[in-house]
Design an enzyme around this catalytic site. Structure first.
Site, PDB file in Angstrom:
ATOM      1  CG  HIS A  51      -7.502   1.637   4.132  1.00  0.00           C
ATOM      2  ND1 HIS A  51      -8.440   2.197   4.980  1.00  0.00           N
ATOM      3  CD2 HIS A  51      -6.327   2.268   4.429  1.00  0.00           C
ATOM      4  CE1 HIS A  51      -7.860   3.109   5.750  1.00  0.00           C
ATOM      5  NE2 HIS A  51      -6.583   3.174   5.429  1.00  0.00           N
ATOM      6  CG  ASN A 103      -0.410   8.369   4.624  1.00  0.00           C
ATOM      7  OD1 ASN A 103      -0.282   8.395   3.396  1.00  0.00           O
ATOM      8  ND2 ASN A 103       0.523   7.888   5.424  1.00  0.00           N
ATOM      9  CG  ASN A 139      -3.875   7.188   8.894  1.00  0.00           C
ATOM     10  OD1 ASN A 139      -3.904   7.847   9.932  1.00  0.00           O
ATOM     11  ND2 ASN A 139      -3.257   6.021   8.815  1.00  0.00           N
TER      12      ASN A 139
END
Length: 196
Positions: free
Chosen positions: A22, A70, A116
Site C-alpha cells: 500500500h 483513508n 481508500n
C-alpha cells in the site's frame, strides 16, 4: 498543457507499514527525492512530509501525507490550498491492484476504484480531475484477500519489479511535470510485464 506542481505519494506512516504494498506511492516520491537530491522534512501544518525539487527546470513539491491512507485528502488539500496549486497540477501516485507488479500507468481523472486514499482525496480536493500515476502491485485473486494483500510486504521478486517500474516512471517524469502527458503515456504504456 498543465505543468505539475505537486507530486503526492499515498501510503501509511510509520515503520510498521513502510515495506507494505500500500506504500508504493511513498516508495515513488522517496525515489524521486533521491534522484533529484531533495530532502523531506516534517510540515505539521499540512500533516505531511514535504520536499522541493527542480525537475527539468520546473519547481515541484513532493508530499507524503502523514495521516493514514483513508485520511489522505485533508493533508493534500491543505498543502494545495496554501500554495494555490490547482487540482489539474497535482500528480497523485498510488498502488494499483488491477495492474501486475512491474507496470506503471498514467491517467487523468476517473473514480476511486475502491482505493481508500483516492476515495478520501476526491471530496477533499473538490473533484477528480487530477493526474494519477498507478503503480501495479497485483491482485490477490479474491476481494476478501485485498486488505491483507495491500498491508503485507511484496515478495523480493515483486518488489524488484515495482522498483523497476518506479525507475521507468522517473525517466519520463520531466515530460509528466512539463505537461507532455501524451509523450509520457506513450513511453510508459508500451512497457511493463503486460506488454511483453
Amino acid at each position: 498543457m498543465t505543468a505539475i506542481q505537486l507530486i503526492t505519494g499515498l501510503g501509511n506512516p510509520g515503520s510498521k507499514y513502510e515495506q507494505t504494498r500500500h506504500n508504493a506511492g511513498f516508495w515513488f516520491v522517496d525515489a524521486v527525492a533521491r534522484h533529484y537530491d531533495a530532502a523531506f522534512r516534517a510540515e505539521s501544518r499540512y500533516k505531511s512530509e514535504v520536499a522541493r525539487c527542480r525537475i527539468d527546470g520546473h519547481d515541484c513539491r513532493l508530499q507524503k501525507p502523514m495521516d493514514f491512507m483513508n485520511c489522505s485528502g485533508m493533508p493534500v488539500a491543505s498543502l494545495a490550498s496554501f500554495f494555490r496549486i490547482q487540482r489539474q497540477s497535482i500528480l497523485v501516485v498510488h498502488d494499483e491492484l488491477d495492474l501486475p507488479p512491474g507496470t506503471v500507468r498514467l491517467k487523468k481523472g476517473g473514480g476511486h476504484g475502491g482505493h481508500n486514499g483516492l476515495r478520501d482525496l476526491i471530496p477533499n480536493l473538490g473533484g477528480n480531475d487530477f493526474m494519477r500515476l498507478r503503480i501495479g502491485i497485483g491482485h490477490p485473486g479474491h476481494k476478501d484477500d485485498v486488505t491483507g494483500h495491500v498491508l503485507k510486504p511484496a515478495s523480493r521478486e515483486e518488489r524488484d519489479a515495482i522498483e523497476a517500474a518506479i525507475d521507468a516512471a522517473i525517466q519520463v517524469l520531466p515530460d509528466i511535470v512539463a505537461g507532455n502527458l501524451d509523450k509520457a503515456m506513450k513511453t510508459l504504456h508500451t512497457s511493463g510485464p503486460d506488454k511483453q
